[in-house]
Design a protein around this motif. Structure first.
Motif, PDB file in Angstrom:
ATOM      1  N   VAL A   1      36.347  46.203  29.131  1.00 35.69           N
ATOM      2  CA  VAL A   1      36.631  46.646  27.762  1.00 35.69           C
ATOM      3  C   VAL A   1      37.450  45.577  27.048  1.00 35.69           C
ATOM      4  N   GLY A   2      38.420  45.006  27.763  1.00 33.31           N
ATOM      5  CA  GLY A   2      39.235  43.941  27.185  1.00 33.31           C
ATOM      6  C   GLY A   2      38.401  42.718  26.828  1.00 33.31           C
ATOM      7  N   SER A   3      37.465  42.359  27.703  1.00 35.63           N
ATOM      8  CA  SER A   3      36.600  41.216  27.425  1.00 35.63           C
ATOM      9  C   SER A   3      35.727  41.471  26.202  1.00 35.63           C
ATOM     10  N   ALA A   4      35.208  42.695  26.093  1.00 35.51           N
ATOM     11  CA  ALA A   4      34.387  43.044  24.929  1.00 35.51           C
ATOM     12  C   ALA A   4      35.214  42.986  23.651  1.00 35.51           C
ATOM     13  N   SER A   5      36.445  43.500  23.707  1.00 38.36           N
ATOM     14  CA  SER A   5      37.337  43.457  22.528  1.00 38.36           C
ATOM     15  C   SER A   5      37.599  42.024  22.101  1.00 38.36           C
ATOM     16  N   ALA A   6      37.824  41.149  23.091  1.00 34.24           N
ATOM     17  CA  ALA A   6      38.102  39.747  22.781  1.00 34.24           C
ATOM     18  C   ALA A   6      36.929  39.102  22.056  1.00 34.24           C
ATOM     19  N   ARG A   7      35.731  39.376  22.528  1.00 32.53           N
ATOM     20  CA  ARG A   7      34.560  38.759  21.909  1.00 32.53           C
ATOM     21  C   ARG A   7      34.258  39.351  20.541  1.00 32.53           C
ATOM     22  N   ILE A   8      34.444  40.662  20.376  1.00 26.91           N
ATOM     23  CA  ILE A   8      34.255  41.276  19.057  1.00 26.91           C
ATOM     24  C   ILE A   8      35.235  40.668  18.064  1.00 26.91           C
ATOM     25  N   GLY A   9      36.496  40.551  18.492  1.00 24.72           N
ATOM     26  CA  GLY A   9      37.514  39.966  17.616  1.00 24.72           C
ATOM     27  C   GLY A   9      37.164  38.549  17.215  1.00 24.72           C
ATOM     28  N   TRP A  10      36.692  37.756  18.166  1.00 29.08           N
ATOM     29  CA  TRP A  10      36.319  36.367  17.871  1.00 29.08           C
ATOM     30  C   TRP A  10      35.165  36.302  16.874  1.00 29.08           C
ATOM     31  N   LEU A  11      34.139  37.144  17.074  1.00 32.69           N
ATOM     32  CA  LEU A  11      32.978  37.109  16.181  1.00 32.69           C
ATOM     33  C   LEU A  11      33.333  37.602  14.778  1.00 32.69           C
ATOM     34  N   LEU A  12      34.205  38.592  14.705  1.00 33.30           N
ATOM     35  CA  LEU A  12      34.652  39.056  13.382  1.00 33.30           C
ATOM     36  C   LEU A  12      35.423  37.952  12.672  1.00 33.30           C
ATOM     37  N   LEU A  13      36.245  37.240  13.418  1.00 37.42           N
ATOM     38  CA  LEU A  13      36.991  36.107  12.854  1.00 37.42           C
ATOM     39  C   LEU A  13      36.029  35.020  12.386  1.00 37.42           C
TER      40      LEU A  13
ATOM     41  N   ASN B   1      42.917  32.654  19.465  1.00 38.56           N
ATOM     42  CA  ASN B   1      42.122  33.237  18.379  1.00 38.56           C
ATOM     43  C   ASN B   1      42.971  34.111  17.462  1.00 38.56           C
ATOM     44  N   LEU B   2      43.925  34.822  18.055  1.00 35.87           N
ATOM     45  CA  LEU B   2      44.812  35.653  17.241  1.00 35.87           C
ATOM     46  C   LEU B   2      45.672  34.775  16.326  1.00 35.87           C
ATOM     47  N   GLY B   3      46.131  33.642  16.862  1.00 33.50           N
ATOM     48  CA  GLY B   3      46.896  32.713  16.035  1.00 33.50           C
ATOM     49  C   GLY B   3      46.077  32.192  14.869  1.00 33.50           C
ATOM     50  N   ALA B   4      44.789  31.891  15.121  1.00 33.53           N
ATOM     51  CA  ALA B   4      43.906  31.429  14.041  1.00 33.53           C
ATOM     52  C   ALA B   4      43.750  32.505  12.973  1.00 33.53           C
ATOM     53  N   ALA B   5      43.675  33.772  13.409  1.00 34.86           N
ATOM     54  CA  ALA B   5      43.561  34.875  12.444  1.00 34.86           C
ATOM     55  C   ALA B   5      44.829  34.978  11.593  1.00 34.86           C
ATOM     56  N   TYR B   6      45.981  34.841  12.216  1.00 34.41           N
ATOM     57  CA  TYR B   6      47.246  34.905  11.464  1.00 34.41           C
ATOM     58  C   TYR B   6      47.338  33.755  10.457  1.00 34.41           C
TER      59      TYR B   6
ATOM     60  N   ALA C   1      52.497  30.729  14.806  1.00 34.09           N
ATOM     61  CA  ALA C   1      53.250  29.819  15.670  1.00 34.09           C
ATOM     62  C   ALA C   1      53.681  30.527  16.956  1.00 34.09           C
ATOM     63  N   GLN C   2      54.086  31.788  16.833  1.00 36.92           N
ATOM     64  CA  GLN C   2      54.530  32.541  18.016  1.00 36.92           C
ATOM     65  C   GLN C   2      53.410  32.692  19.037  1.00 36.92           C
ATOM     66  N   VAL C   3      52.217  33.096  18.566  1.00 35.38           N
ATOM     67  CA  VAL C   3      51.127  33.330  19.526  1.00 35.38           C
ATOM     68  C   VAL C   3      50.504  32.007  19.994  1.00 35.38           C
ATOM     69  N   PHE C   4      50.503  30.987  19.145  1.00 35.19           N
ATOM     70  CA  PHE C   4      50.042  29.672  19.592  1.00 35.19           C
ATOM     71  C   PHE C   4      50.955  29.126  20.702  1.00 35.19           C
TER      72      PHE C   4
ATOM     73  N   PHE D   1      44.223  32.265  32.050  1.00 36.74           N
ATOM     74  CA  PHE D   1      43.754  31.432  30.929  1.00 36.74           C
ATOM     75  C   PHE D   1      42.977  32.236  29.893  1.00 36.74           C
ATOM     76  N   GLY D   2      42.310  33.338  30.320  1.00 34.48           N
ATOM     77  CA  GLY D   2      41.584  34.175  29.370  1.00 34.48           C
ATOM     78  C   GLY D   2      42.506  34.774  28.322  1.00 34.48           C
ATOM     79  N   VAL D   3      43.712  35.163  28.749  1.00 33.67           N
ATOM     80  CA  VAL D   3      44.703  35.692  27.807  1.00 33.67           C
ATOM     81  C   VAL D   3      45.106  34.590  26.833  1.00 33.67           C
ATOM     82  N   GLY D   4      45.225  33.363  27.327  1.00 35.27           N
ATOM     83  CA  GLY D   4      45.575  32.232  26.464  1.00 35.27           C
ATOM     84  C   GLY D   4      44.557  32.007  25.368  1.00 35.27           C
ATOM     85  N   TYR D   5      43.267  32.129  25.700  1.00 36.75           N
ATOM     86  CA  TYR D   5      42.224  31.942  24.698  1.00 36.75           C
ATOM     87  C   TYR D   5      42.310  33.000  23.597  1.00 36.75           C
ATOM     88  N   VAL D   6      42.587  34.242  23.995  1.00 35.62           N
ATOM     89  CA  VAL D   6      42.656  35.306  22.988  1.00 35.62           C
ATOM     90  C   VAL D   6      43.887  35.126  22.099  1.00 35.62           C
ATOM     91  N   TYR D   7      45.000  34.709  22.695  1.00 33.54           N
ATOM     92  CA  TYR D   7      46.177  34.381  21.880  1.00 33.54           C
ATOM     93  C   TYR D   7      45.826  33.284  20.864  1.00 33.54           C
TER      94      TYR D   7
END
Length: 637
Positions: free
Chosen positions: A470-482, A518-523, A533-536, A510-516
């Motif tokens: 579920v977490g992996s799916a959320s990560a990919r949905i978030g990336w595609l929406l971004l 993408n979240l930084g890019a969204a911010y 800067a915090q999540v990067f 490292f998977g958590v690092g990739y999602v962080y």
């Protein structure tokens, strides 16, 4: 639930001391514990402890304590079983009746027979005997795996008695109590009551550890401890705590290493189980040595052409694929196929052939992969899941050849099959949907990809031990929406993914690092540079730890952190991180010359901004120094 075999103690129906333990003769050899492969055949059953088949072994003593006149007195001197009951004195008749009732309880083959015998003799049992009988019934019910609520009823009766047993010492060091707690943990797992399961199992573990310290770490304790740790691993996996579960699986392996011979087949299976556990959390480097150990043991014990070695090779192929050593992966796959073919294991062979096609795709051998898949598809039924998997792999090869219309047709055929399988096999179908979404993403069909991911996510939400997916799916949905400009909509998915992936793989994966990242890019897109800067910074720390500071992704994380500080106007920090990124690119040589040039260009712009002249390159510190030097030279001349 994954099973582990153990043996029920040979109960003596008299007061147990606080140091009571299981007789060695009443426990099976450790080789009776099945491998995880065997356990997976019973996904909804729980780890259970089985009664001992020892000839004429009895659960109960035939003599209640108050009938014992001397410690050495034997029951056979009191009662002749051939003598009619009517001719026996009242006291001896009661003893014989008790003996017959206990025999019936011992001889029971099913839980129903055991419960019926228990009800007939319940009135003759003292409290301690009652608790132990409830434990045995609970173990039998758990072994049958059909009535976890009943298991809990009997185990709770036992727990109430054993917890209040005066013969237990202050720390409650009782092996039957630990067994009963393990039983409660197993039953709670079956009912998806994972937090309760952990509570019981952790307490059982503490008791067993203390028993080992006080009375010695004997085989009996190790045996029950194995069941407890296996239960803990399964429960933590179901809760998404996959990294924590690895620790418990290691304890199981350590117990087997101490108990089994070095060349034991069961030990080989245990090493393979450990490798599979690491593969599940994508830690292929740690998985490799365990898989190699498993294969070496199975080669010696069973021969190079055995089915077990073939399974080891197939797993080794998966590991090499994860390590991006595709040539080695294909070599292991081909060796595995030969053995599976010789043994006539058509289903396993079919999956191995599909794996081989995927390895060929990874090696860029697209036509070979397509030919392999065309051959394999003829062996499948029109509505089979295997056929759906073949169409997905074929679409992947066609995508790489940029034959998008043909690829889309393959994906549509695959979805047509999978739609009908959603209720019967939700896990495999949801995983297939996620794979198909990746193909649509490759073809820039982002809406179709997002739709399939959301469909898969809804299915996976209902499967307790698939929260990492579920977490992996959320990560990919978030990336595609971004990626498609739906930035605000992407943030909840990315934040949800981070929490789930941290719980499953650990905070430094490292998977958590990739999602962080993408979240930084969204911010940044939402003009929230401080949050970015915090999540990067978190992303960079994870990348440095898991991949190393010179890895390409770590360098890019460094550049992203520079962007965030630049957006905040903190140019000194931005320049510092950009210079570190440039040093990193230089360490990779000519292959990243374009990245290096771009990084240097960005650094120059940052220095311009730091000097307050956004458009005047002459204001760069090095250019200003050059101009001053030129003016000095002119004045001298």
């Amino acid at each position: 639930m994954k099973r582990a075999s153990s043996r029920l103690l040979h109960f003596q129906f008299q007061k147990l001391s606080s140091k009571s333990s299981i007789s060695a003769c009443s426990i099976t050899h450790f080789s009776s514990i099945p491998s995880i492969d065997e356990q997976n055949n019973h996904p909804h059953s729980s780890t259970h402890l089985k009664p001992c088949p020892k000839t004429q072994s009895l659960l109960f003593s035939r003599k209640p304590n108050h009938f014992l006149e001397t410690p050495s007195q034997n029951l056979s001197t009191l009662v002749d079983p051939r003598e009619p009951s009517s001719q026996l004195p009242s006291r001896q008749r009661k003893i014989k009746e008790r003996s017959q009732l206990v025999d019936e309880f011992e001889a029971a083959k099913t839980s129903d027979e055991m419960i019926k015998a228990f009800e007939q003799m319940e009135h003759i049992l003292d409290e301690n005997e009652l608790g132990l009988a409830c434990l045995k019934i609970g173990l039998k019910l758990d072994q049958e795996g059909e009535y976890p609520e009943k298991v809990i009823d009997y185990a709770n009766k036992c727990l109430k008695i054993l917890d209040g047993n005066d013969d237990n010492d202050d720390d409650g060091l009782s092996l039957p109590l630990a067994m009963n707690l393990q039983l409660l943990g197993s039953a709670c797992y079956s009912l998806n009551r994972f937090s309760e399961s952990l509570g019981y199992l952790n307490r059982a573990n503490r008791i067993l550890v203390k028993l080992g310290e006080t009375v010695g770490d004997g085989f009996e304790i190790k045996h029950v401890l194995h069941a407890v740790h296996l239960n803990l691993a399964n429960t933590k996996n179901a809760m998404g705590r996959r990294e924590d579960a690895i620790g418990n699986l290691k304890k199981c392996l350590e117990i087997k290493e101490m108990t089994l011979k070095d060349d034991s087949r069961e030990l080989g299976n245990a090493y393979r189980d450990m490798a599979e556990a690491y593969v599940a959390i994508l830690n292929f480097k740690e998985a490799l040595p365990y898989c190699m150990k498993a294969m070496e043991i199975h080669k010696v014990d069973l021969g190079n052409n055995s089915v077990e070695v073939a399974h080891d090779r197939r797993l080794l192929g998966v590991i090499y694929t994860g390590l991006e050593e595709h040539v080695k992966a294909l070599e292991q796959n081909q060796l595995s196929q030969k053995v599976l073919k010789n043994w006539g294991l058509s289903s396993d062979l079919l999956r191995a052939e599909i794996d081989a096609a995927n390895m060929q795709i990874a090696l860029g051998k697209f036509d070979e992969a397509i030919n392999t898949l065309k051959s394999v598809v003829l062996q499948t039924d029109k509505e089979s899941e295997d056929r759906a998997m073949i169409f997905i792999s074929m679409a992947k090869a066609l995508c790489n050849q940029e034959k998008f219309p043909e690829a889309k047709r393959c994906l549509q055929m695959s979805c047509g099959i999978l739609d009908k399988k959603e209720k019967s096999n939700p896990l495999e179908v949801s995983e297939a949907y996620m794979e198909i979404s990746m193909q649509y993403e490759t073809m820039n069909e982002f809406e179709a990809a997002i739709s399939l991911l959301k469909k898969a996510q809804n299915m996976l939400e209902k499967i307790p031990n698939e929260q990492h997916s579920v977490g992996s799916a959320s990560a990919r949905i978030g990336w595609l929406l971004l990626l498609t400009g739906k930035v605000q909509e992407s943030i909840p998915y990315l934040e949800d993914a981070i929490e789930r992936l941290k719980e499953n793989f650990g905070s430094k994966h490292f998977g958590v690092g990739y999602v962080y990242n993408n979240l930084g890019a969204a911010y940044l897109e939402l003009d929230r540079p401080q949050s970015a800067a915090q999540v990067f910074a978190l992303s960079k720390d994870i990348m440095d730890t898991s991949l190393g500071p010179n890895h390409v992704d770590s360098i890019e994380a460094c550049q992203n952190l520079s962007k965030a500080y630049s957006a905040m106007g903190s140019y000194a920090l931005a320049i510092n991180f950009q210079e570190k990124a440039i040093d990193g690119w230089r360490g990779h040589g000519p292959s990243v010359s374009d990245e290096l040039k771009e990084a240097i260009r960005v650094l120059q712009e940052l220095k311009v901004k730091a000097c307050g002249g956004l458009n005047d390159k002459n204001l760069l510190p090095e250019n200003q120094a050059r101009r001053r030097s030129s003016r000095s030279s002119d004045s001298v001349n």
